[in-house]
Design an enzyme around this catalytic site. Structure first.
Site, PDB file in Angstrom:
ATOM      1  N   GLU A   1     -10.755  -6.407  -5.258  1.00 51.02           N
ATOM      2  CA  GLU A   1     -11.057  -7.307  -4.463  1.00 51.02           C
ATOM      3  C   GLU A   1     -11.757  -7.406  -3.310  1.00 51.02           C
ATOM      4  OE1 GLU A   1      -6.748  -7.745  -1.640  1.00 51.02           O
ATOM      5  OE2 GLU A   1      -7.854  -8.248  -0.103  1.00 51.02           O
TER       6      GLU A   1
ATOM      7  N   ASP B   1       1.889   2.173   3.278  1.00 47.59           N
ATOM      8  CA  ASP B   1       2.641   1.347   4.539  1.00 47.59           C
ATOM      9  C   ASP B   1       4.368   1.617   3.927  1.00 47.59           C
ATOM     10  OD1 ASP B   1       0.998  -1.254   3.486  1.00 47.59           O
ATOM     11  OD2 ASP B   1       2.780  -0.226   2.683  1.00 47.59           O
TER      12      ASP B   1
ATOM     13  N   HIS C   1       1.086  -0.411   0.056  1.00 52.48           N
ATOM     14  CA  HIS C   1      -0.375  -0.119   0.578  1.00 52.48           C
ATOM     15  C   HIS C   1       0.851   1.307   0.021  1.00 52.48           C
ATOM     16  CE1 HIS C   1      -2.653  -2.777   2.401  1.00 52.48           C
ATOM     17  NE2 HIS C   1      -3.700  -1.876   2.073  1.00 52.48           N
TER      18      HIS C   1
ATOM     19  N   ASP D   1      -0.916 -12.522   2.276  1.00 52.57           N
ATOM     20  CA  ASP D   1      -1.690 -11.517   3.031  1.00 52.57           C
ATOM     21  C   ASP D   1      -2.290 -12.079   4.139  1.00 52.57           C
ATOM     22  OD1 ASP D   1      -2.869  -9.047   3.938  1.00 52.57           O
ATOM     23  OD2 ASP D   1      -4.376  -8.904   2.213  1.00 52.57           O
TER      24      ASP D   1
ATOM     25  N   GLU E   1      -9.091 -12.953  -1.732  1.00 49.88           N
ATOM     26  CA  GLU E   1      -8.767 -13.769  -0.457  1.00 49.88           C
ATOM     27  C   GLU E   1      -9.885 -14.783   0.457  1.00 49.88           C
ATOM     28  OE1 GLU E   1      -6.929 -10.037   1.773  1.00 49.88           O
ATOM     29  OE2 GLU E   1      -7.649 -11.036   3.791  1.00 49.88           O
TER      30      GLU E   1
ATOM     31  N   HIS F   1     -11.688 -13.529   3.652  1.00 50.33           N
ATOM     32  CA  HIS F   1     -13.251 -12.890   2.840  1.00 50.33           C
ATOM     33  C   HIS F   1     -13.490 -13.590   2.813  1.00 50.33           C
ATOM     34  CE1 HIS F   1      -9.524  -9.306   2.348  1.00 50.33           C
ATOM     35  NE2 HIS F   1      -9.978  -9.526   2.744  1.00 50.33           N
TER      36      HIS F   1
HETATM   37  C1  XLS Z   1      -7.633  -6.369   3.657  1.00 49.47           C
HETATM   38  C2  XLS Z   1      -7.663  -6.279   2.711  1.00 49.47           C
HETATM   39  C3  XLS Z   1      -6.307  -6.090   2.241  1.00 49.47           C
HETATM   40  C4  XLS Z   1      -5.941  -5.607   0.944  1.00 49.47           C
HETATM   41  C5  XLS Z   1      -4.903  -4.513   0.395  1.00 49.47           C
HETATM   42  O1  XLS Z   1      -8.793  -6.855   4.270  1.00 49.47           O
HETATM   43  O2  XLS Z   1      -7.288  -7.393   2.697  1.00 49.47           O
HETATM   44  O3  XLS Z   1      -5.152  -6.410   3.168  1.00 49.47           O
HETATM   45  O4  XLS Z   1      -5.887  -7.301   0.158  1.00 49.47           O
HETATM   46  O5  XLS Z   1      -5.776  -3.547   0.772  1.00 49.47           O
HETATM   47 NI    NI Z   2      -6.145  -8.969   1.515  1.00 46.70          NI
HETATM   48 NI    NI Z   3      -8.426  -9.053   4.160  1.00 52.45          NI
END
Ligand code: XLS
Ligand code: NI
Ligand code: NI
Length: 438
Positions: free
Chosen positions: A233, A105, A102, A340, A269, A272
Site C-alpha cells: 500500500e 487492533d 491489523h 479505510d 488508497e 495516499h
Molecule cells: C494508513 C494506512 C493503513 C493501512 C493498513 O495510512 O492507510 O490504515 O491501510 O495498515
Molecule cells: Ni489504508
Molecule cells: Ni491511510
C-alpha cells in the site's frame, strides 16, 4: 439472545433513489447486475476494524470524542472478543461482505510478545467462529508495525536488528491468522518504513532490509501454503517525512529492483494518492499498466488539509473515475473496496458509523453505475482509440512492433517535410461528456 450493540438499527434495506430514509441504501443493491455481474461482486466492500472499532476520535489537539460502548479501555481478551461481536453485528446489518484487520487492533500489545500472541490467538479463534456464523469473510489482514514505541525508527527498516525481528514475528503470526481465517490477500503498509532525516539514515541499507523482509515473507507464504496475493500500500509521507513506498511507481520500481514483482500487487488508497500529489485514477492506472492493480482503500482527503484525513468517500467524480479504471483492468479478483475511512470526531454517535458506510457504499454504487454507462456509451473509449490511430498502420505500427530504426523515422519525417495531421485533445469537450453521466 446475545447483547446487541446497535439495538435500534436493523438490517439496512435498499429503498432506491427516491428514499429519504437515512438508514437505507439509495443506490447500492447487492444483486443488481452491472455488466452482467452483481454489484456486490464488483465492489467487494470491506469494513476496517481499526477506525470503526478502535478509533476514538482523538486528534493532535484533543482527546477522543466518540461513543463506543465496546471500547471499555480494558485490553483483556474478553473485551477483545466482545468488540469482535459488536463489529460483526455492524457489518452484518450493513450487508458488508468483507472486513480487514491489523493484528494489534484485534487485541493488545500485551506485556510482551508471547502475551500479545496468546491474545491474538484467542481472538483469532473467536473470529473464525463468528465468520462461520455470519458468512462475513476476511479481505486481508496486516500487522500493525508502527504504533508501539519499539517501532520509532521503523520496523523492517529500523536501524536496530532486534526490532526487525519483532516486526518479522508479528508479520509471521498475522500471516498465519490471515491464512487460517481464509483471507483473500495480505497487506503491507510501510507504517514507519521511511526516514525523518537523511542525516541519520543509511537509505541503501534500509531499502535492502525491506527487500530482505519481503523476501522472507514470500518464503513464509510458500511454507504455509497461503495462496492469496501480497498487496503493498503506497503512501508518500505521514508519519515519516518520506515513506519508501511513496507511490505506485516507486513501489513497482522497488519490487522490480528487489526481484519481488511477481509476488505483489498494489493496494491503492485515495488519500495516499492525493498526499503524493496524484489522483486516484493516476495511481490505479499506473498499477493497472503493470498488471498489479490489486485492491483499493476507499476514502478521500480534504482538498485543503495536507494530511491523511481518511474521510468517507462521497465524491461521485472520484468513485466514477475509480470504477472506470477498475473495470478497464478487469475488476477486482482478490481485492475489493475497503473503507479505510473514519468518521469526523464531531460525528460521535454510533449511528454515524452507519450513515458514513451507507454514504460510502452508495457513492461507490453510483460510481460503478456511471462507469458502466460511460463504457456502454463508448464515446470516450472511441475518442482515445481514434486519437492514437497513426500507430495502427504504416510507420507507427512499424515502430510499435520494434521493426523501425532512427534512420527509418528520419526517412519518414523527411518525406513528410512537416507534420500536418495534429488534432485537438478536446479536454473540455470530454469533461463535459463525462458530466453527462454524473
Ligand atoms: C494508513 C494506512 C493503513 C493501512 C493498513 O495510512 O492507510 O490504515 O491501510 O495498515
Ligand atoms: Ni489504508
Ligand atoms: Ni491511510
Amino acid at each position: 439472545m446475545a447483547k446487541q450493540f446497535f439495538p435500534k438499527i436493523g438490517n439496512i434495506p435498499f429503498e432506491g433513489p427516491g428514499s429519504t430514509n437515512p438508514l437505507a441504501f439509495k443506490h447500492y443493491q447487492a444483486d443488481e447486475l452491472i455488466e452482467g455481474r452483481p454489484m456486490k461482486d464488483h465492489l467487494r466492500f470491506a469494513a476496517v476494524y481499526w477506525h470503526t472499532m478502535r478509533g476514538a476520535g482523538g486528534d493532535m489537539f484533543g482527546s477522543g470524542t466518540v461513543n463506543r460502548p465496546w471500547n471499555t479501555g480494558e485490553c483483556s481478551t474478553k473485551d477483545a472478543i466482545t468488540r469482535a461481536r459488536a463489529f460483526f453485528e455492524f457489518v452484518t446489518k450493513l450487508g458488508i461482505p468483507f472486513y480487514c484487520w491489523h493484528d494489534r487492533d484485534l487485541a493488545s500489545h500485551g506485556k510482551d510478545l508471547k502475551d500479545a500472541n496468546a491474545q491474538f490467538d484467542a481472538v483469532g479463534k473467536e473470529l473464525k467462529k463468528i465468520q462461520a456464523d455470519t458468512g462475513v469473510q476476511l479481505l486481508w489482514g496486516t500487522a500493525q508495525n508502527f504504533v508501539h514505541p519499539r517501532y520509532m525508527h521503523g520496523a523492517a527498516t529500523s536501524c536496530n536488528a532486534d526490532v526487525f525481528c519483532f516486526a518479522a514475528a508479528q508479520v509471521k503470526r498475522a500471516m498465519d491468522w490471515t491464512h487460517e481465517l481464509g483471507g483473500q490477500g495480505y497487506v503491507f503498509w510501510g507504517g514507519r518504513e521511511g526516514y525523518t532525516t537523511l542525516l541519520n539514515t543509511d537509505l541503501k541499507r534500509e531499502m535492502d532490509h525491506l527487500g530482505r523482509f519481503l523476501h522472507m515473507a514470500v518464503d513464509y507464504k510458500k511454507k504455509i501454503g497461503f495462496k492469496g496475493p501480497f498487496f503493498i500500500e503506497p503512501k508518500p509521507k505521514e508519519p515519516t517525512k518520506h515513506q519508501y513506498d511513496s507511490d505506485a511507481a516507486a513501489c513497482l520500481n522497488f519490487l522490480r529492483e528487489y526481484g519481488l514483482l511477481e509476488h505483489f500487487q498494489l493496494n491503492i488508497e485515495v488519500n495516499h494518492a492525493w498526499l503524493a500529489g496524484k489522483t486516484m485514477e493516476h495511481e490505479l492506472e499506473v498499477a493497472g499498466c503493470a498488471g498489479a492493480l490489486g485492491s483499493i482503500d476507499a476514502n478521500m482527503g480534504d482538498y485543503f488539509l495536507g494530511w491523511d484525513t481518511d474521510q468517507f468517500p462521497t465524491d461521485l467524480y472520484l468513485t466514477a473515475k475509480t470504477m472506470l479504471t477498475v473495470l478497464k483492468y478487469g475488476g477486482f479478483k482478490y481485492g475489493g473496496v475497503n473503507f479505510d475511512a473514519k468518521v469526523r470526531r464531531e460525528s460521535f454517535t454510533e449511528e454515524d458509523l452507519f450513515y458514513a458506510h451507507i454514504a460510502g457504499m452508495d457513492t461507490f454504487a453510483r460510481g460503478l453505475k456511471i462507469a458502466a454507462k460511460i463504457r456502454a456509451d463508448g464515446r470516450l473509449a472511441d475518442f482515445v482509440k481514434n486519437r492514437y490511430r497513426t500507430w495502427d498502420s504504416g510507420i507507427g505500427q512499424k515502430i510499435e512492433s520494434g521493426k523501425a530504426t532512427f534512420a527509418d523515422c528520419e526517412r519518414h519525417a523527411l518525406k513528410l517535410g512537416n507534420v500536418t495531421g495534429l488534432e485537438s485533445g478536446r479536454q473540455e469537450l470530454l469533461e463535459a461528456m463525462f458530466n453527462e453521466f454524473i
